[in-house]
Design an enzyme around this catalytic site. Structure first.
Site, PDB file in Angstrom:
ATOM      1  CG  ASN A 173     -29.598 -21.458   1.639  1.00 31.41           C
ATOM      2  OD1 ASN A 173     -30.802 -21.261   1.774  1.00 31.41           O
ATOM      3  ND2 ASN A 173     -28.880 -22.120   2.528  1.00 31.41           N
TER       4      ASN A 173
ATOM      5  CG  HIS B 291     -34.767 -26.240   5.350  1.00 33.43           C
ATOM      6  ND1 HIS B 291     -33.809 -25.942   6.304  1.00 33.43           N
ATOM      7  CD2 HIS B 291     -35.495 -27.276   5.857  1.00 33.43           C
ATOM      8  CE1 HIS B 291     -33.963 -26.759   7.334  1.00 33.43           C
ATOM      9  NE2 HIS B 291     -34.977 -27.574   7.103  1.00 33.43           N
TER      10      HIS B 291
ATOM     11  CD  GLU C  82     -36.501 -29.220   9.811  1.00 31.56           C
ATOM     12  OE1 GLU C  82     -35.523 -28.773  10.403  1.00 31.56           O
ATOM     13  OE2 GLU C  82     -36.456 -29.610   8.617  1.00 31.56           O
TER      14      GLU C  82
END
Ligand code: CMP
Length: 143
Positions: free
Chosen positions: A114, A117, A128
């Site tokens: 996809n 992120h 992250e």
């Protein structure tokens, strides 16, 4: 509105489709400022570590395989309301459900592949971001 940071990854499908420039341009045109950026390749171990919260999910193996299948481009982005605005810019996780004009609706093939992120909270954005970048790799300002 508070200035926030989010961690994005232009995933291996984005890199393979030669969309680094196109997607980055859309991100910048939407008002996000790039504070850190690199081209890197995750191993199965580092991909699994990044997505450790999904360890028990049935798609975890597929996710780790895909995320380690080629280079990716993580970036730390800054903007007012960055978390929510970035998720609106990229659209729903499943591109079939993503609103027209969003990055995933334009470029993604499937829920697994996809394109991009985006962090789901300010707290996770910090965790992250630190997964990919040392503090010395994050610029204080871009001027
Ligand atoms: P991302 O936002 O990077 O966070 C977790 C990822 O897991 C998600 O994007 C998807 O790419 C992937 N994912 C979520 N659901 C599925 C699924 N049903 N099958 C495969 N991959 C998935």
């Amino acid at each position: 509105m508070a200035v926030e940071r989010t961690l994005t990854i232009l995933k291996p499908d984005c890199v393979r489709k030669n969309l680094i420039g196109t997607v980055t341009a859309q991100i910048q045109e939407a008002g996000f400022s790039i504070k850190a950026l690199k081209l890197t390749r995750l191993t199965k171990e580092t991909a699994g570590g990044f997505y450790a919260v999904h360890k028990e999910r049935p798609f975890f193996g597929e996710l780790v395989e895909f995320m380690s299948s080629g280079p990716c481009v993580p970036m730390i982005l800054e903007k007012e309301n960055a978390i929510e605005d970035f998720r609106a810019l990229i659209g729903a996780t499943n591109p079939a459900e993503a609103e027209e004009g969003t990055i995933r609706a334009q470029f993604a093939d499937s829920v697994g592949e996809n394109i991009v992120h985006g962090s789901d909270s300010v707290e996770n954005g910090k965790i992250e971001g630190a997964y990919f970048f040392a503090e010395s790799e994050v610029v204080a300002n871009n001027s």
